[in-house]
Motif scaffolding. Structure first.
Motif, PDB file in Angstrom:
ATOM      1  N   THR A 248      -4.086   1.107   3.219  1.00  0.00           N
ATOM      2  CA  THR A 248      -2.324   0.549   4.904  1.00  0.00           C
ATOM      3  C   THR A 248      -1.835   0.000   3.591  1.00  0.00           C
ATOM      4  O   THR A 248      -1.487  -1.169   3.539  1.00  0.00           O
ATOM      5  N   ALA A 249      -0.576   0.707   3.950  1.00  0.00           N
ATOM      6  CA  ALA A 249       1.090  -0.074   3.971  1.00  0.00           C
ATOM      7  C   ALA A 249       1.513  -0.310   4.664  1.00  0.00           C
ATOM      8  O   ALA A 249       1.958  -0.353   5.768  1.00  0.00           O
ATOM      9  N   GLY A 250       1.321  -2.370   5.385  1.00  0.00           N
ATOM     10  CA  GLY A 250       1.674  -2.449   5.994  1.00  0.00           C
ATOM     11  C   GLY A 250       0.194  -2.393   7.976  1.00  0.00           C
ATOM     12  O   GLY A 250       0.790  -1.700   8.037  1.00  0.00           O
ATOM     13  N   PRO A 259      -3.448  -3.389  -2.276  1.00  0.00           N
ATOM     14  CA  PRO A 259      -3.156  -3.541  -2.859  1.00  0.00           C
ATOM     15  C   PRO A 259      -3.460  -2.091  -3.681  1.00  0.00           C
ATOM     16  O   PRO A 259      -4.394  -2.012  -4.384  1.00  0.00           O
ATOM     17  N   LEU A 260      -2.243  -1.317  -3.937  1.00  0.00           N
ATOM     18  CA  LEU A 260      -2.499  -0.525  -3.628  1.00  0.00           C
ATOM     19  C   LEU A 260      -2.103   0.355  -4.950  1.00  0.00           C
ATOM     20  O   LEU A 260      -2.814   1.471  -5.482  1.00  0.00           O
ATOM     21  N   ILE A 292       9.076  -3.495  -4.060  1.00  0.00           N
ATOM     22  CA  ILE A 292       7.997  -4.325  -5.314  1.00  0.00           C
ATOM     23  C   ILE A 292       6.344  -4.497  -5.113  1.00  0.00           C
ATOM     24  O   ILE A 292       5.037  -4.150  -5.382  1.00  0.00           O
ATOM     25  N   LYS A 293       6.564  -4.993  -3.486  1.00  0.00           N
ATOM     26  CA  LYS A 293       5.070  -4.574  -3.017  1.00  0.00           C
ATOM     27  C   LYS A 293       4.529  -3.347  -2.545  1.00  0.00           C
ATOM     28  O   LYS A 293       3.099  -3.624  -2.256  1.00  0.00           O
ATOM     29  N   LEU A 294       5.261  -2.111  -2.857  1.00  0.00           N
ATOM     30  CA  LEU A 294       4.025  -0.900  -2.522  1.00  0.00           C
ATOM     31  C   LEU A 294       4.318  -0.142  -3.932  1.00  0.00           C
ATOM     32  O   LEU A 294       3.647   1.272  -4.353  1.00  0.00           O
ATOM     33  N   ALA A 295       4.159  -1.148  -4.532  1.00  0.00           N
ATOM     34  CA  ALA A 295       3.937  -0.598  -6.377  1.00  0.00           C
ATOM     35  C   ALA A 295       2.017   0.272  -6.300  1.00  0.00           C
ATOM     36  O   ALA A 295       1.636  -0.335  -5.294  1.00  0.00           O
ATOM     37  N   ALA A 300      -1.101   7.714  -5.029  1.00  0.00           N
ATOM     38  CA  ALA A 300      -0.976   8.020  -3.979  1.00  0.00           C
ATOM     39  C   ALA A 300      -1.611  10.163  -3.474  1.00  0.00           C
ATOM     40  O   ALA A 300      -0.513  10.534  -4.413  1.00  0.00           O
ATOM     41  N   ASP A 301      -2.846  10.867  -2.971  1.00  0.00           N
ATOM     42  CA  ASP A 301      -2.601  11.635  -3.047  1.00  0.00           C
ATOM     43  C   ASP A 301      -2.111  11.860  -1.683  1.00  0.00           C
ATOM     44  O   ASP A 301      -0.931  13.578  -1.374  1.00  0.00           O
TER      45      ASP A 301
END
Ligand SMILES: Cc1ncc(COP(=O)(O)O)c(C=O)c1O
Length: 482
Positions: A248-250, A259-260, A292-295, A300-301
């Motif tokens: 989950t991003a957010g 931590p993607l 940078i938080k989404l590095a 992702a597929d």
């Protein structure tokens, strides 16, 4: 009334001008804090007013309609543009995007196939290409694709359907779409703070909600990668087939981003489908400071990205994006000779790949916003609301009557009012009562969230016009309401 009147372009023009005046005043009054955030009435009493007999003849003329719109509808709507609206992750939509939605409504491009919305189809493809580029797939030379759909929940379902189809084909050599769910035990691994649409998707897909294995998070609500690895290894030992890892991003309760990069590397190494639910946080890509938080998002597929959250669009518009263009065909596989022709046009028939057959022209408002404001203008919105969330959290931390749940990573701030001598249950009840009083007073709209057994007041700073004095006023009102 003659049929011609129903479709009169002149009447449309006249009513339209008046309507825009009403809506502009509505917007202005909210920005100036001249009306309550919410005009609270108990739904049971409101419901009694909405029991009118079915009109068999006209009961209103257009002036009457506009009057009703102002008095009954707008006055009883949640003021999403009000700087005191701090409840949910719902955008105060960009006014220009609302105008684009009017175009979408009037032109009613059904979108199922290219022919039923040629420009609408192209607008959508353009916007999707931009979003894929922002994720970083283009830089890696990957041909990605996706489409717009009606809301993040539907987008998550679509991505998981594709994940299941592709994963089962690869790992179990089975065609789930055609054969149905075989005896294999299918699993989805996701954070304990996933949005409920993930477990709902598992229910809809016939996997059963127990197929969703919730991975523990660290203290800041981010998925614990070691716990993820352990859960995956247990699945292997138990002969369970992991169709997707959902990061989950957010996350909905606190806005934390998983931590993607670490999750992505693990999934890539183990050949696991990684889906990132970025409904809320993917828009941080627009900010040079926060992206940078989404590095790792590019690992992702599939990615879901809501327009009606931090892209400041009117609901509903969500993008479901696939790293590999061919996977954008994996969720559904329908024969429909009355719609789908063979040949190169197939690529342009969007409903081949969406749950909707007919859908709204959703791309126009996004295309307009990107064209008018660019990524830098939209990124400014993100920088502003993230900074304001930071400011609010600092005010809370500095106040001895309040406790902050955690420093916000995005724009969601959770906190509680503390009173010495109260039990845990009484403190929870206190937060509940505070929220009810505040909302019913109409002064502010805030939400609440249960987090590890404690109830917290929850604010989502969506409106860039919310300022420092508004935050002070909220804390003040909370103290006065107890
Ligand atoms: C992380 C997350 N995913 C998905 C959704 C569902 O999106 P929608 O409300 O557009 O269906 C939400 C809604 O708040 C969300 O926060």
């Amino acid at each position: 009334m003659s049929i011609d009147t129903l479709f009169s372009s002149e009447e449309f023009r006249q009513v339209g001008h008046k309507l825009i005046d009403i809506l502009s005043d509505h917007l202005n009054q909210q920005a100036k804090r001249e009306r309550p955030t919410i005009n609270w009435h108990d739904p049971l009493s409101e419901n009694i007013k909405w029991q009118q007999p079915l009109p068999t003849q006209a009961t209103l003329d257009t002036d009457g309609l506009l009057q009703q719109l102002e008095i009954t509808i707008l006055h009883n709507s949640l003021g999403v543009h009000h700087p005191h609206n701090l409840g949910h992750q719902v955008a105060p939509p960009l006014p220009i995007a609302a105008l684009c939605d009017l175009v979408a409504a009037l032109t009613n491009q059904a979108m199922a196939v290219y022919e039923a919305g040629p420009s609408a189809t192209m607008l959508e493809r353009q916007v999707i290409a931009w979003l894929c580029e922002l994720i970083g797939w283009k830089t890696h030379g990957i041909t990605s694709h996706g489409f717009l759909t009606s809301g993040g929940s539907q987008a998550n379902l679509t991505a998981l359907l594709a994940a299941r189809q592709v994963s089962c084909q690869k790992l179990a050599k089975s065609n789930i779409w055609q054969d149905g769910i075989a005896s294999s035990k299918l699993r989805i691994l996701t954070s304990e703070h996933m949005h409920y649409s993930i477990s709902r998707a598992a229910g809809i897909m016939g996997l059963g909600t127990d197929a969703v294995i919730q991975i523990a998070c660290t203290s800041n609500d981010a998925m614990d990668v070691n716990a993820l690895k352990n859960a995956h290894q247990r699945c292997i030992q138990n002969n369970e087939l992991v169709v997707a890892v959902v990061a989950t991003a957010g996350c909905t309760p606190t806005g934390t981003i998983d931590p993607l990069q670490a999750i992505g590397h693990y999934c890539n190494k183990e050949d696991l489908w990684l889906h990132v639910d970025g409904a809320h946080g993917a828009s941080a890509l627009l900010s040079a400071h926060h992206k940078i938080k989404l590095a790792g998002l590019e690992l992702a597929d599939s990615v879901v990205w809501d327009g009606h959250k931090l892209l400041y669009m009117p609901a509903a518009v969500s993008a479901v994006l696939f790293k590999d263009v061919k996977n954008s065909y994996a969720a559904f596989a329908q024969e429909a000779s009355y719609l789908f022709a063979e040949g190169h046009e197939q690529e342009f028939n969007s409903s081949y790949r969406t749950l909707e057959c007919t859908k709204r022209m959703m791309g126009l408002k996004l295309w307009a916003a990107f064209s008018l404001y660019g990524t830098s203008g939209l990124g400014d919105l993100i920088n502003t609301v993230f900074a304001k969330a930071q400011l609010f959290s600092e005010k809370i931390s500095a106040h001895h009557d309040f406790e902050l749940l955690m420093k916000p990573q995005t724009n969601i701030v959770c906190f509680r009012y503390i009173r010495a001598g109260l039990s845990a249950i009484e403190l929870n009840q206190l937060q509940f009562n505070i929220r009810q009083k505040i909302v019913q007073s109409g002064a502010f709209y805030i939400s609440q969230v249960a987090h590890h057994g404690k109830l917290w007041l929850r604010t989502t700073i969506m409106n860039p016009l919310t300022n420092s004095e508004d935050f002070d006023a909220l804390l003040q009102r909370i103290m006065l309401s107890t």
